[in-house]
Design a protein around this motif. Sequence first.
Motif, short mmCIF file in Angstrom:
data_model
loop_
_atom_site.label_atom_id
_atom_site.label_comp_id
_atom_site.label_asym_id
_atom_site.label_seq_id
_atom_site.Cartn_x
_atom_site.Cartn_y
_atom_site.Cartn_z
N LEU A 468 0.83 -1.27 -0.02
CA LEU A 468 -0.03 0.05 -0.04
C LEU A 468 0.91 1.28 -0.11
O LEU A 468 1.58 1.44 0.85
N GLU A 469 0.67 2.09 -1.17
CA GLU A 469 1.32 3.47 -1.27
C GLU A 469 0.11 4.38 -0.64
O GLU A 469 -0.93 4.58 -1.08
N PHE A 470 0.45 5.00 0.69
CA PHE A 470 -0.66 5.96 1.07
C PHE A 470 -0.02 7.34 1.00
O PHE A 470 0.95 7.86 1.71
N ASP A 471 -0.55 8.02 0.31
CA ASP A 471 -0.22 9.54 -0.23
C ASP A 471 -1.12 10.41 0.43
O ASP A 471 -2.35 10.65 0.24
N VAL A 472 -0.34 11.33 1.45
CA VAL A 472 -1.10 12.48 1.86
C VAL A 472 -0.55 13.74 1.68
O VAL A 472 -0.53 14.69 2.48
N ARG A 473 0.27 14.08 0.49
CA ARG A 473 0.67 15.19 0.01
C ARG A 473 -0.09 16.32 -0.19
O ARG A 473 0.20 17.45 0.22
N LYS A 474 -1.56 15.87 -0.58
CA LYS A 474 -2.52 17.05 -0.90
C LYS A 474 -3.18 17.10 0.39
O LYS A 474 -3.96 18.39 0.28
N THR A 475 -3.32 16.46 1.44
CA THR A 475 -4.00 16.71 2.52
C THR A 475 -3.57 18.00 3.42
O THR A 475 -2.40 17.92 3.91
N ARG A 476 -4.69 18.59 3.50
CA ARG A 476 -4.34 19.90 4.59
C ARG A 476 -4.83 19.78 5.69
O ARG A 476 -4.73 20.40 6.80
N TYR A 477 -6.02 18.91 5.87
CA TYR A 477 -6.67 18.84 7.13
C TYR A 477 -7.20 17.26 7.32
O TYR A 477 -7.46 16.73 6.43
N LEU A 478 -6.86 16.66 8.52
CA LEU A 478 -6.85 15.43 8.83
C LEU A 478 -7.48 15.03 10.12
O LEU A 478 -6.94 15.34 11.13
N ILE A 503 3.66 8.37 2.16
CA ILE A 503 4.10 9.50 1.30
C ILE A 503 3.74 10.73 1.95
O ILE A 503 2.38 10.91 1.64
N SER A 504 4.41 11.61 2.40
CA SER A 504 4.22 12.90 2.72
C SER A 504 5.19 14.23 2.29
O SER A 504 5.96 13.68 1.61
N ARG A 506 7.29 15.55 3.70
CA ARG A 506 8.56 15.71 4.42
C ARG A 506 9.19 14.26 3.92
O ARG A 506 10.36 14.10 4.18
N GLY A 507 8.63 13.59 3.06
CA GLY A 507 9.50 12.48 2.44
C GLY A 507 8.52 11.00 2.55
O GLY A 507 7.38 11.19 2.61
N VAL A 508 9.48 10.04 2.37
CA VAL A 508 8.93 8.77 2.51
C VAL A 508 9.13 7.85 3.75
O VAL A 508 10.21 7.94 4.21
N VAL A 509 8.18 7.36 4.31
CA VAL A 509 8.27 6.29 5.53
C VAL A 509 7.78 5.04 5.33
O VAL A 509 6.67 4.76 4.80
N GLU A 510 8.72 3.93 5.18
CA GLU A 510 8.16 2.68 5.28
C GLU A 510 7.67 2.08 6.43
O GLU A 510 8.47 1.94 7.59
N ASN A 511 6.60 1.52 6.31
CA ASN A 511 5.99 0.89 7.65
C ASN A 511 6.11 1.56 8.63
O ASN A 511 6.75 1.06 9.85
N PRO A 512 5.19 2.74 8.85
CA PRO A 512 5.90 3.82 10.01
C PRO A 512 5.12 2.96 11.47
O PRO A 512 4.16 2.30 11.24
N PRO A 513 5.82 3.00 12.55
CA PRO A 513 5.53 2.18 13.69
C PRO A 513 4.06 2.92 14.22
O PRO A 513 3.51 2.12 14.81
N SER A 514 4.08 3.94 14.02
CA SER A 514 2.86 4.72 14.54
C SER A 514 2.31 6.01 13.74
O SER A 514 3.04 6.83 13.57
N PHE A 515 1.11 5.87 13.08
CA PHE A 515 0.67 6.91 12.35
C PHE A 515 0.45 8.04 13.42
O PHE A 515 0.65 9.33 13.20
N ILE A 516 0.11 7.88 14.66
CA ILE A 516 -0.13 9.10 15.73
C ILE A 516 0.92 9.77 15.87
O ILE A 516 1.28 11.00 15.86
N GLU A 517 2.23 9.18 16.13
CA GLU A 517 3.39 10.02 16.26
C GLU A 517 3.85 10.51 15.11
O GLU A 517 4.33 11.77 15.23
#
Length: 530
Positions: A468-478, A503-504, A506-517
């Motif tokens: 899964l490529e999860f792209d939030v580059r256009k997202t201004r409010y989440l 993908i944000s 700030r760059g790319v993160v593979e398998n982020p341990p915590s989306f909240i953090e």
Amino acid sequence: MFKNLKSDIPASIVVFFVALPLCLGIALASGAPLFSGIIAGIIGGIVVGGLSGSKLGVSGPAAGLAAIVLTAITTLGSYENFLVAVVLGGIIQIIFGVLKAGVIGYYFPSSVIKGMLTGIGIIIILKQIPNFFGYDEESAWDLEFFEIDGGNTFSELINILGNIHPGALLIGVISLLLILIWDNVLGKKAKIFKVIPGPFLAVVAGIVFFTVTQGNELLSIGSKHMVSVPVPEDLSSFVGQFSFPNFGVVFNHEVWIVAFTIALVASIETLLSVEASDKIDPEKNVTPTNRELLAQGAGNIISGLIGGLPITQVIVRSSANVQSGGKSKMSTILHGFLLLISVILIPTLLNMIPLAVLAAVLLLVGYKLAKPSLFKKMYHLGWKQWLPFIVTVVGIVFTDLLSGIALGMLVGIVVILLKSYQNSHFLHIEDKSNGKHKIKMELAEEVTFFNKGAILKELDSLPKDSYLEFDVRKTRYLDYDVIEILEDFAFKAKEKNIDIKLISKRGVVENPPSFIEFFKLRPKSEISLS
């Protein structure tokens, strides 16, 4: 205001003939003195018309307030006590205007406003058919489905059978044909036919018909089928028609409840009518809504002080103004002066106008508001426009104006939520890459808790062994609710052997341990979180 008199004078005459029976009928339905409706019409034309920023809106007594007025007069004990509530209601409306509450008017969907216009058009037709056939009841001026006398719109239509008056029907048909031929045939052949409005000619024909047929057993039209303006014997009896508020009850809490009710309902009806009249304005003028509330408030204060009914901007008279070629607020002001002059100088002549003639005028106004072509156009715009439109129309016809609008707005909000649900993200599935399904999910610019269901459904449906490529580059409010869903999915993804590539900006993160953090550590300029 004076440069369009050639258009405004004929329009003001038509509005005058539409407004006159409405002012009298609404006063009758409200249980108030007949003259109180005329007062409200005069103030609505001259005072509100002069102060308002609306070029084509026409104000006066509103049928939507008739039930409130009827109940309030009984509750407060007298009409003079009720007038105090009208004055206070005007003051509250001015406060609304100062607080810039008029902005509410801009939040009604176009489909609902069009539905309101169409619903009002159908109601006008249904309510005026009895008058056209010479079966005259107070309900002709009661625009609600369930009427004050216990009947309803369709029961009055059934009652026409066996109660048709030949004379009223004949002059009604003559008036209808005369207006249609005058405006649509003769008006295109010579300018003289455009100077004199067709409804004015129909009124003249009606007066002549009444005079000629007096004494004729079959065609003679009785007083209950005629306009009924109070006829004063002298100046003192004319002045005696005015009522004045009893300010001794100003501290009665029931008076304040009625005042707030009048202010709220009158303001909502005004804002709805403003939106509607701007919608049908050929020149697409935009009415300043806060100024409109100030004008309406001033009008209600003056109307209440001299014995008039509450005032709102009303779409029936406003649409008649537009359709008659009005160009500026001068047509509104002139119709107010015509009401004033006529009840002083020619009340007896006004009482020679058959109601069937005015019904013919209103039937054409109703048809222009509810043309069959509009239903076809709204249907072809798709269900998201059609559904709020038709619900508003049906709601107005079978309940009342505000209830119909509320139903249309409710459906409109549901449609918006569905659109938000559907448009929260974009999903694209590619062929297998390195033995795994490659799936791209791109979030929209704004993602709220309304989108939780759609995103959760998509994530849960992802197959095992996916990428899964999860792209939030256009997202201004989440919304934080959505972040929690992502957090839970990250845990489930490990069990389903799903790799995640975030993908944000700030760059790319593979398998982020915590989306909240991850989103807590975002730069302030990147994504706003609730």
